[in-house]
Design an enzyme around this catalytic site. Sequence first.
Site, PDB file in Angstrom:
ATOM      1  CB  THR A  27      -0.901  -0.008   1.257  1.00 15.25           C
ATOM      2  OG1 THR A  27      -1.475   1.281   1.433  1.00 15.25           O
ATOM      3  CG2 THR A  27      -0.128  -0.340   2.525  1.00 15.25           C
ATOM      4  CG  ASP A  28      -1.112   4.971  -1.004  1.00 13.78           C
ATOM      5  OD1 ASP A  28      -1.623   4.368  -0.039  1.00 13.78           O
ATOM      6  OD2 ASP A  28      -1.738   5.815  -1.688  1.00 13.78           O
ATOM      7  CD  GLU A  29      -3.187   3.786   4.575  1.00  9.33           C
ATOM      8  OE1 GLU A  29      -2.919   3.603   5.766  1.00  9.33           O
ATOM      9  OE2 GLU A  29      -4.342   3.879   4.142  1.00  9.33           O
TER      10      GLU A  29
HETATM   11  P1  NAD Z   1     -10.162  -6.794   2.742  1.00  3.98           P
HETATM   12  O1  NAD Z   1     -10.102  -6.474   4.194  1.00  3.98           O
HETATM   13  O2  NAD Z   1     -11.381  -6.471   1.970  1.00  3.98           O
HETATM   14  O3  NAD Z   1      -9.895  -8.359   2.532  1.00  3.98           O
HETATM   15  C1  NAD Z   1      -8.914  -9.058   3.234  1.00  3.98           C
HETATM   16  C2  NAD Z   1      -9.128 -10.555   2.986  1.00  3.98           C
HETATM   17  O4  NAD Z   1      -8.082 -11.258   3.685  1.00  3.98           O
HETATM   18  C3  NAD Z   1     -10.456 -11.088   3.523  1.00  3.98           C
HETATM   19  O5  NAD Z   1     -11.019 -11.977   2.596  1.00  3.98           O
HETATM   20  C4  NAD Z   1     -10.056 -11.839   4.787  1.00  3.98           C
HETATM   21  O6  NAD Z   1     -10.917 -12.922   5.107  1.00  3.98           O
HETATM   22  C5  NAD Z   1      -8.661 -12.337   4.416  1.00  3.98           C
HETATM   23  N1  NAD Z   1      -7.811 -12.584   5.586  1.00  3.98           N
HETATM   24  C6  NAD Z   1      -7.625 -11.768   6.666  1.00  3.98           C
HETATM   25  N2  NAD Z   1      -6.788 -12.356   7.533  1.00  3.98           N
HETATM   26  C7  NAD Z   1      -6.428 -13.559   6.996  1.00  3.98           C
HETATM   27  C8  NAD Z   1      -5.571 -14.602   7.410  1.00  3.98           C
HETATM   28  N3  NAD Z   1      -4.912 -14.539   8.585  1.00  3.98           N
HETATM   29  N4  NAD Z   1      -5.414 -15.681   6.611  1.00  3.98           N
HETATM   30  C9  NAD Z   1      -6.087 -15.749   5.424  1.00  3.98           C
HETATM   31  N5  NAD Z   1      -6.926 -14.806   4.997  1.00  3.98           N
HETATM   32  C10 NAD Z   1      -7.086 -13.703   5.762  1.00  3.98           C
HETATM   33  O7  NAD Z   1      -8.878  -6.118   2.119  1.00  3.98           O
HETATM   34  P2  NAD Z   1      -8.701  -5.402   0.684  1.00  3.98           P
HETATM   35  O8  NAD Z   1      -9.150  -4.012   0.772  1.00  3.98           O
HETATM   36  O9  NAD Z   1      -9.235  -6.310  -0.347  1.00  3.98           O
HETATM   37  O10 NAD Z   1      -7.107  -5.385   0.596  1.00  3.98           O
HETATM   38  C11 NAD Z   1      -6.392  -6.496   0.075  1.00  3.98           C
HETATM   39  C12 NAD Z   1      -4.910  -6.208   0.161  1.00  3.98           C
HETATM   40  O11 NAD Z   1      -4.599  -5.051  -0.593  1.00  3.98           O
HETATM   41  C13 NAD Z   1      -4.408  -5.936   1.571  1.00  3.98           C
HETATM   42  O12 NAD Z   1      -3.160  -6.554   1.722  1.00  3.98           O
HETATM   43  C14 NAD Z   1      -4.277  -4.427   1.643  1.00  3.98           C
HETATM   44  O13 NAD Z   1      -3.251  -4.058   2.537  1.00  3.98           O
HETATM   45  C15 NAD Z   1      -3.903  -4.101   0.215  1.00  3.98           C
HETATM   46  N6  NAD Z   1      -4.324  -2.768  -0.286  1.00  3.98           N
HETATM   47  C16 NAD Z   1      -5.619  -2.347  -0.140  1.00  3.98           C
HETATM   48  C17 NAD Z   1      -6.003  -1.134  -0.683  1.00  3.98           C
HETATM   49  C18 NAD Z   1      -7.428  -0.635  -0.573  1.00  3.98           C
HETATM   50  O14 NAD Z   1      -7.702   0.513  -0.946  1.00  3.98           O
HETATM   51  N7  NAD Z   1      -8.367  -1.429  -0.104  1.00  3.98           N
HETATM   52  C19 NAD Z   1      -5.065  -0.338  -1.362  1.00  3.98           C
HETATM   53  C20 NAD Z   1      -3.746  -0.793  -1.476  1.00  3.98           C
HETATM   54  C21 NAD Z   1      -3.396  -2.019  -0.951  1.00  3.98           C
HETATM   55  O1  DAU Z   2      -4.075   4.091   0.581  1.00  5.83           O
HETATM   56  C1  DAU Z   2      -4.340   2.715   0.531  1.00  5.83           C
HETATM   57  C2  DAU Z   2      -5.135   2.302   1.747  1.00  5.83           C
HETATM   58  O2  DAU Z   2      -6.448   2.821   1.568  1.00  5.83           O
HETATM   59  C3  DAU Z   2      -5.177   0.792   1.958  1.00  5.83           C
HETATM   60  O3  DAU Z   2      -3.878   0.329   2.231  1.00  5.83           O
HETATM   61  C4  DAU Z   2      -6.101   0.438   3.127  1.00  5.83           C
HETATM   62  O4  DAU Z   2      -6.215  -0.970   3.244  1.00  5.83           O
HETATM   63  C5  DAU Z   2      -7.470   1.034   2.856  1.00  5.83           C
HETATM   64  O5  DAU Z   2      -8.307   0.789   3.966  1.00  5.83           O
HETATM   65  C6  DAU Z   2      -7.366   2.527   2.597  1.00  5.83           C
HETATM   66  O6  DAU Z   2      -6.993   3.234   3.806  1.00  5.83           O
HETATM   67  P1  DAU Z   2      -7.670   4.642   4.208  1.00  5.83           P
HETATM   68  O7  DAU Z   2      -7.529   4.826   5.647  1.00  5.83           O
HETATM   69  O8  DAU Z   2      -7.191   5.737   3.317  1.00  5.83           O
HETATM   70  O9  DAU Z   2      -9.193   4.305   3.784  1.00  5.83           O
HETATM   71  P2  DAU Z   2     -10.592   4.601   4.513  1.00  5.83           P
HETATM   72  O10 DAU Z   2     -11.647   4.235   3.532  1.00  5.83           O
HETATM   73  O11 DAU Z   2     -10.651   4.010   5.872  1.00  5.83           O
HETATM   74  O12 DAU Z   2     -10.568   6.174   4.674  1.00  5.83           O
HETATM   75  C7  DAU Z   2     -10.401   7.033   3.554  1.00  5.83           C
HETATM   76  C8  DAU Z   2     -10.360   8.452   4.081  1.00  5.83           C
HETATM   77  O13 DAU Z   2     -11.674   8.792   4.571  1.00  5.83           O
HETATM   78  C9  DAU Z   2      -9.429   8.649   5.264  1.00  5.83           C
HETATM   79  O14 DAU Z   2      -8.838   9.936   5.171  1.00  5.83           O
HETATM   80  C10 DAU Z   2     -10.344   8.583   6.483  1.00  5.83           C
HETATM   81  C11 DAU Z   2     -11.656   9.154   5.958  1.00  5.83           C
HETATM   82  N1  DAU Z   2     -12.880   8.611   6.586  1.00  5.83           N
HETATM   83  C12 DAU Z   2     -13.050   7.265   6.625  1.00  5.83           C
HETATM   84  C13 DAU Z   2     -14.179   6.713   7.181  1.00  5.83           C
HETATM   85  C14 DAU Z   2     -14.350   5.215   7.234  1.00  5.83           C
HETATM   86  C15 DAU Z   2     -13.865   9.467   7.069  1.00  5.83           C
HETATM   87  O15 DAU Z   2     -13.725  10.713   7.012  1.00  5.83           O
HETATM   88  N2  DAU Z   2     -14.984   8.924   7.622  1.00  5.83           N
HETATM   89  C16 DAU Z   2     -15.185   7.586   7.722  1.00  5.83           C
HETATM   90  O16 DAU Z   2     -16.226   7.151   8.273  1.00  5.83           O
END
Ligand code: NAD
Ligand code: DAU
Length: 352
Positions: free
Chosen positions: A135-137
């Site tokens: 992730t970019d985080e």
């Molecule tokens: P998500 O939370 O929707 O899904 C996570 C999945 O992992 C679920 O199906 C869960 O059951 C499974 N899981 C959790 N713990 C586990 C374990 N111990 N063993 C096996 N399976 C397990 O997450 P997402 O948003 O789909 O993100 C997927 C990946 O991409 C993560 O690694 C996250 O860090 C990365 N990522 C997410 C975002 C985003 O915006 N959502 C952006 C960049 C990177």
């Molecule tokens: O940047 C990539 C990341 O993006 C991934 O690695 C993470 O898995 C994914 O959860 C996401 O992280 P963020 O913290 O950026 O996403 P989130 O949707 O939780 O929040 C997006 C922005 O919105 C953040 O600045 C917090 C804000 N927010 C979020 C929620 C849930 C609110 O203001 N209100 C809310 O209720």
Amino acid sequence: MKTYLVTGGAGFIGSNFILYMLRRYPNVKIINLDKLTYAGNLENLTEVEHNPNYSFVQADICDKAAVEALFAREEIDYVVNFAAESHVDRSISDPEIFVKTNVLGTVTLLNAARKAWAVDDDAYKEGCKFLQVSTDEVYGSLGETGFFTETTPLDPHSPYSSSKASADLFVKAYADTFKLPVNITRCSNNYGPYQFPEKLIPLMINNTLQHRELPVYGDGMQVRDWLYVEDHCKAIDMVVRSGVPGQVYNVGGHNERPNIVIVNTILDYVKEHVDSTVGAQLIKHVEDRKGHDRRYGIDPQKIKDALGWYPETTFEVGIQKTIAWYLEHQDWMKNVTSGAYQSYYQKMYGNK
Ligand code: NAD
Ligand code: DAU
């Protein structure tokens, strides 16, 4: 035929990746290993559940015996590790599970892959690859200018991003120490179908449709860089097949928007197309997230130049497709928001 072990394939991005691959390629085999935490949902994968090239294993990536048994049973070519605890707010209230799954789980997978793929000291099965979905985080927070490149130093702030950065360092260590062929992708915020409604976009869509308050953290001027999930899947597909082993690739579409703009975009769309009674009166500025990163912005030049990747879906099109998807899948939303979601929501937002 190449065999992919996709971990966390029942989550948001993992499900989209499996659907993306099986819709495009008749000759790939996908094994989905997922623990099925609150975030995993096999309903996302009904389209492929009877596909002979798809199978599902319920297991924890920290379970060494289960992971090794799978590698012994199957001729795996690629590991794509999506499995993670992914929600920043949850990492603030309960960091430990983030260390366990995101760090220990990744190391368990690395060990199993190394053992199964070794043909000699530091030599591995032809063409194998371990891709860590990061992730970019991990880069921390930006000021008003500049972008994250692959050489930006890691500077994570939340327990979530710290666990992802730790995992990245282990993946790098396995490449440096054992010459394991790896890639790391670092993508910006994804949105699209099947995203769990703890995340900003599906939470705001669902609350707007339900006439519930829209909880904006702090001033709502924090900036995220949004990418339609299918464009992330396309990048991962390209990096697995063509990424240079050992390399990191940033993924993002130069699509930065403050959170309050996202919330207003959703409100405006719903007001115009679905329900004229919703409006800004639903917005509620609530207490800010602890340690809240102010701005993320990815420089995707490397993956564009090296692999020819580019994002295909603009934000304007992507957000409309996403809102339409949630409108058409209200049963999906009802299912995932029943039960444990209710107590999460109450704990998270009840006193704000
Ligand atoms: P998500 O939370 O929707 O899904 C996570 C999945 O992992 C679920 O199906 C869960 O059951 C499974 N899981 C959790 N713990 C586990 C374990 N111990 N063993 C096996 N399976 C397990 O997450 P997402 O948003 O789909 O993100 C997927 C990946 O991409 C993560 O690694 C996250 O860090 C990365 N990522 C997410 C975002 C985003 O915006 N959502 C952006 C960049 C990177
Ligand atoms: O940047 C990539 C990341 O993006 C991934 O690695 C993470 O898995 C994914 O959860 C996401 O992280 P963020 O913290 O950026 O996403 P989130 O949707 O939780 O929040 C997006 C922005 O919105 C953040 O600045 C917090 C804000 N927010 C979020 C929620 C849930 C609110 O203001 N209100 C809310 O209720």
